[in-house]
Design an enzyme around this catalytic site. Structure first.
Site: not given
Ligand code: ATR
Length: 272
Positions: A65, A151, A153
């Site tokens: 993508k 998240n 991270t």
């Protein structure tokens, strides 16, 4: 016959041919829609060959993508914001025109199929990868009270929230800092479902009416949806509806025909 395809790696599992052939049947036309396997080295040449062989439109799936985005000469707003393209059309001279229909697909599934409004809602998104980038702009355009990105991270969540700050009220959080907040909608966009894991989110973020949505789809409940049900979330859904809705938007871009998605959902998941 008009030719379409989905390019990915892997691609053998893709449900896109079945979905688009059902749309074509609704339109009353015959189309050809195939799966094409490519790799990093062959991706661009594969798209170009497809166009030269009179191809009309392509869906792009993982992991291409971003590469598709980089090659497009024209992009719609959603593709621009996502920095990723899942739908390609071609100009008469073969220029690539990129769109991203993932976020619209999610929004249609939430709003039209599940009856979930986002306006003035508190939305929590788990994960900060490409899948999140693809959905943020259309979600923010619905004017939720806020979107919080959490998240594993943390730095990635922080960077993404900063990038989209001009589009609405968005911030980032560590998973461990979420404990005192409650959310109306929790969207799992981590890759954890793929390995049957649950993101490290506390069940205290849930209320009895919270909608838990997993972008991943599977005929069995994902680990995240099992977790949500165990903790009595109000509504749970996997991402099959989003998959069909994003395909419908691609089909509309290519052919100007808006298919009925409900009948295709029943075709793919007859027991629900
Ligand atoms: P995608 O394009 O599907 O978003 P990605 O860009 O590789 O894929 O992002 C995967 C996301 O899932 C990331 O947010 C990742 O967290 P990290 O940024 O910390 O790597 C998250 N993820 C993957 N496995 C996870 C797990 N077991 N628990 C929590 N988060 C997970």
């Amino acid at each position: 016959m008009d030719n379409y395809a989905v390019i990915g790696n892997p691609v053998a599992h893709s449900k896109s041919p079945q979905i688009h052939l059902a749309f074509a049947q609704q339109e009353g036309v015959s189309i050809d829609y195939r799966r094409i396997l490519a790799d990093d080295e062959t991706f661009v040449a594969t798209v170009e060959k497809f166009f030269h062989d009179r191809g009309c439109g392509l869906n792009i799936t993982l992991p291409f993508k971003v590469k598709a985005y980089q090659q497009c000469t024209e992009l719609n707003d959603y593709a621009q914001a996502a920095k990723a393209v899942n739908t390609i059309s071609f100009s008469s001279t073969g220029d690539w025109i990129g769109a991203n229909t993932d976020g619209i697909g999610l929004l249609r599934d939430l709003k039209s199929n599940l009856g979930v409004e986002l306006t003035r809602k508190n939305v929590l998104i788990l994960g900060a990868g490409g899948a999140v980038r693809g959905i943020l702009l259309p979600l923010l355009q619905e004017n939720p009270s806020q979107i919080v990105i959490a998240n594993r991270t943390y730095e990635k969540a922080e960077a993404l929230a900063k990038e989209f700050i001009a589009a609405g009220t968005i911030s980032s959080s560590q998973f461990s800092d979420l404990k005192s907040s409650k959310f109306d909608i929790v969207i799992n966009a981590t890759a954890a479902s793929l390995s049957n894991q649950i993101p490290p989110v506390s069940a205290t973020v849930l209320k009895s009416e919270t909608v838990c949505y997993d972008l991943a789809y599977s005929d069995q409940d994902t680990a995240f949806l099992n977790w949500a049900k165990t903790h009595h979330a109000g509504t749970t859904s996997d991402g099959l509806g989003m998959l069909i809705e994003q395909a419908a938007e691609s089909y509309f871009i290519w052919r100007g025909f808006r298919p009925d998605t409900g009948s295709v959902f029943s075709l793919l998941r007859p027991n629900r």
